[in-house]
Design a protein around this motif. Structure first.
Motif, short mmCIF file in Angstrom:
data_model
loop_
_atom_site.label_atom_id
_atom_site.label_comp_id
_atom_site.label_asym_id
_atom_site.label_seq_id
_atom_site.Cartn_x
_atom_site.Cartn_y
_atom_site.Cartn_z
N ALA A 1 0.92 -1.19 -0.15
CA ALA A 1 0.30 0.20 -0.22
C ALA A 1 1.20 1.06 -0.19
O ALA A 1 0.43 2.48 0.37
CB ALA A 1 -1.01 0.16 1.37
N ASN A 2 2.53 1.27 -0.18
CA ASN A 2 3.29 2.06 -0.03
C ASN A 2 3.42 2.71 -1.29
O ASN A 2 3.77 3.28 -2.46
CB ASN A 2 4.51 1.52 0.17
N LYS A 3 2.21 3.84 -1.53
CA LYS A 3 2.62 5.03 -2.56
C LYS A 3 3.57 5.93 -2.77
O LYS A 3 4.21 6.32 -4.28
CB LYS A 3 1.16 5.84 -2.49
N ALA A 4 4.79 6.66 -1.37
CA ALA A 4 5.74 7.09 -1.94
C ALA A 4 6.62 5.70 -2.54
O ALA A 4 7.63 6.79 -3.55
CB ALA A 4 6.07 7.88 -0.56
N LEU A 5 7.05 4.95 -2.33
CA LEU A 5 8.27 3.98 -2.70
C LEU A 5 7.53 3.43 -3.65
O LEU A 5 8.81 3.60 -5.07
CB LEU A 5 7.29 2.45 -1.83
N GLY B 1 -0.18 18.46 -1.32
CA GLY B 1 -0.17 17.63 -1.55
C GLY B 1 0.83 16.80 -2.67
O GLY B 1 1.37 16.50 -3.75
N PHE B 2 2.05 16.88 -1.69
CA PHE B 2 2.88 15.39 -1.50
C PHE B 2 2.18 14.23 -2.04
O PHE B 2 2.53 13.25 -2.92
CB PHE B 2 3.90 15.16 -0.49
N ASP B 3 1.76 13.82 -0.96
CA ASP B 3 0.47 12.48 -0.94
C ASP B 3 -0.45 12.24 -2.21
O ASP B 3 -0.15 11.15 -3.23
CB ASP B 3 -0.55 12.67 -0.03
N ALA B 4 -0.94 13.75 -2.68
CA ALA B 4 -1.77 13.47 -3.92
C ALA B 4 -0.58 13.13 -4.83
O ALA B 4 -1.42 12.15 -5.97
CB ALA B 4 -2.42 14.35 -4.04
N THR C 1 2.35 14.40 -18.97
CA THR C 1 1.62 15.46 -18.24
C THR C 1 0.67 15.21 -16.97
O THR C 1 0.42 14.13 -17.08
CB THR C 1 1.13 17.19 -18.12
N ALA C 2 1.51 15.43 -15.49
CA ALA C 2 1.12 14.92 -14.16
C ALA C 2 1.17 16.21 -13.19
O ALA C 2 2.34 16.55 -13.36
CB ALA C 2 1.60 13.64 -14.06
N ARG C 3 0.57 16.75 -12.87
CA ARG C 3 0.34 17.45 -12.14
C ARG C 3 -0.63 17.86 -10.10
O ARG C 3 -1.74 16.87 -10.88
CB ARG C 3 -0.31 18.83 -12.67
N VAL C 4 -0.43 18.63 -9.91
CA VAL C 4 -1.25 18.50 -8.37
C VAL C 4 -1.44 19.86 -8.30
O VAL C 4 -0.51 20.35 -8.18
CB VAL C 4 -1.00 17.53 -7.21
N HIS C 5 -2.37 20.64 -8.09
CA HIS C 5 -2.79 21.73 -7.46
C HIS C 5 -4.07 22.06 -7.51
O HIS C 5 -4.99 21.47 -7.96
CB HIS C 5 -2.14 22.20 -8.42
#
Length: 433
Positions: A105-109, A201-204, A264-268
């Motif tokens: 379940a490790n999204k960051a990794l 926004g780091f998680d997203a 592209t990939a973005r979060v805002h």
């Protein structure tokens, strides 16, 4: 036919999610065995605090030596729910090397090192599944990776963090300020004591990297994702959004360029029309909107976090991986054949809402319009009104037609240099139209 020898599962982490995984494995043992074709056996649980009482878990299974657990050689599947980069990365790699498949379940990794982990899994003929890494209980990874494998996905637009959606929904529905809404989210347990990963926004962004990689068959890492937090969103922004028939959401947006050669990939934070399905997503819920050539528009909605929802996704992966194990096969691995270019934020084309504090005198609007024209940004609407405090300033709100982010950035830099512009109060993208 049911196989009598159980499949052995090692659990790394026994917090909110891990303890729920163990509980479901026990309470639903008979059903899970029938669905898989063999019983499951919880063979070990790696934790940091072995003295903590864990209801329903045999204390003899608890260990602080996670490395020894994954090296045992008789483990069929390792479930990793400890999070973070290390020791999770080393433990997962070791699990593959010693014959186990992995459910994580490790999204960051996965956002940072997913390609390398997939390579090790493939080298050793093992599965790496991670439905729970994005949007909790919502089935999303598997539909993108399998159900839409014959389609061409062009855009993934979603609310993938429940904490931020709760805060923005509270600001929208009650008129609360950002800090007031954050305090309520913390009191209710939606926000951590340190909410940085969510509100900045780091998680997203980690989830956006995973989604973009799967949707576009291209390696997208966390560093490729443009990210803006939402701490600067104000009540005035919501008032402006309502005047436009919009609301504000923190969005993860992954899209393919029109020529098909880049992504592209973005979060805002962004304004979206109230008519868009994502506008009605309330509270701590998540929703992801997918646009593809053949299937058209699809939306996936549900609880995006929490022990039980996340455990549901983990158990779904566990069943799939165990079935593969019994059949001597593996499921889909990494698909990065397209190898599309990941473009910078400056190449993104969208609409913008800009709020300016300007001198309340004739000719200001003409000066502002000239700056927009010089940078190739076309104006859609303009709204200006003087301040009631009589300080000689006015508010000017400009909504543009579609333009590149680079052009908009140049426009704003030039506006800040005008003597008649006292400040740029807000810049927000307009999506979903």
């Amino acid at each position: 036919m049911m196989r009598t020898r159980p499949l052995k599962v090692a659990l790394l982490g026994c917090g909110v999610v891990g303890s729920e995984v163990a509980r479901i494995m026990t309470t639903h043992a008979d059903d899970l065995a029938q669905r898989i074709g063999a019983p499951l056996e919880l063979a070990g649980v790696a934790v940091r605090r072995p003295s903590k009482v864990r209801d329903g878990i045999d204390p003899s299974l608890v260990t602080t030596d996670a490395t020894a657990l994954v090296k045992r050689g008789d483990i069929d599947v390792v479930v990793e729910v400890i999070g973070g980069i290390e020791p999770a990365r080393s433990l997962i790699t070791t699990a593959f090397e010693h014959g186990a498949s992995v459910v994580s379940a490790n999204k960051a990794l996965l956002a940072q090192d997913g390609a390398a982990l997939h390579a090790v899994a493939e080298e050793h003929g093992r599965d790496l599944y991670y439905e729970a890494a994005v949007a909790g209980a919502i089935p999303l990874i598997r539909p993108l990776r399998e159900s839409l494998a014959g389609d061409k996905v062009n855009r993934v637009l979603g609310i993938v963090n429940g904490t931020t959606n709760f805060i923005l929904d509270k600001m929208d529905s009650t008129g609360a300020g950002y800090q007031e809404a954050l305090d309520e989210a913390t009191a209710l347990g939606y926000a951590e004591a340190d909410p940085t990963a969510d509100v900045e926004g780091f998680d997203a962004a980690a989830k956006a990297a995973i989604l973009a990689g799967i949707a576009f068959h291209t390696r997208v890492r966390l560093d490729d994702v443009y990210r803006e937090g939402m701490a600067e969103v104000t009540s005035a922004d919501f008032a402006s959004a309502k005047n436009m028939g919009c609301t504000i959401k923190l969005l993860a947006i992954c899209e393919r360029a029109q020529d098909g050669g880049s992504v592209t990939a973005r979060v805002h934070p962004a304004m979206i029309p109230l008519s868009h399905p994502l506008a009605s997503v309330r509270g701590a819920y998540n929703a992801v909107f997918v646009e593809s050539d053949a299937a058209g528009q699809l939306m996936f909605y549900g609880p995006g976090a929490g022990g039980s929802p996340t455990a549901s996704a983990v158990l779904g992966d566990l069943v799939a991986v165990c079935r593969n194990r019994l059949n001597g096969t593996t499921g889909p691995g990494e698909s990065a054949y397209a190898a599309l270019t990941v473009s910078p934020m400056g190449d993104v084309v969208t609409r913008y809402h800009i709020s300016l504090d300007v001198a309340d005198k004739p000719g200001v609007l003409a000066q502002v319009a000239t700056v927009f024209a010089e940078h190739g940004v076309s104006i859609d609407t303009v709204r200006q009104h003087g301040r009631q405090d009589g300080d000689g300033e006015a508010s000017l709100v400009v909504v543009t037609h579609r333009a590149s982010d680079a052009s908009l950035t140049g426009t704003v830099e030039a506006l800040r240099k005008l003597d008649t512009v006292r400040g740029v109060a807000s810049i927000m993208r307009v999506e979903g139209e």
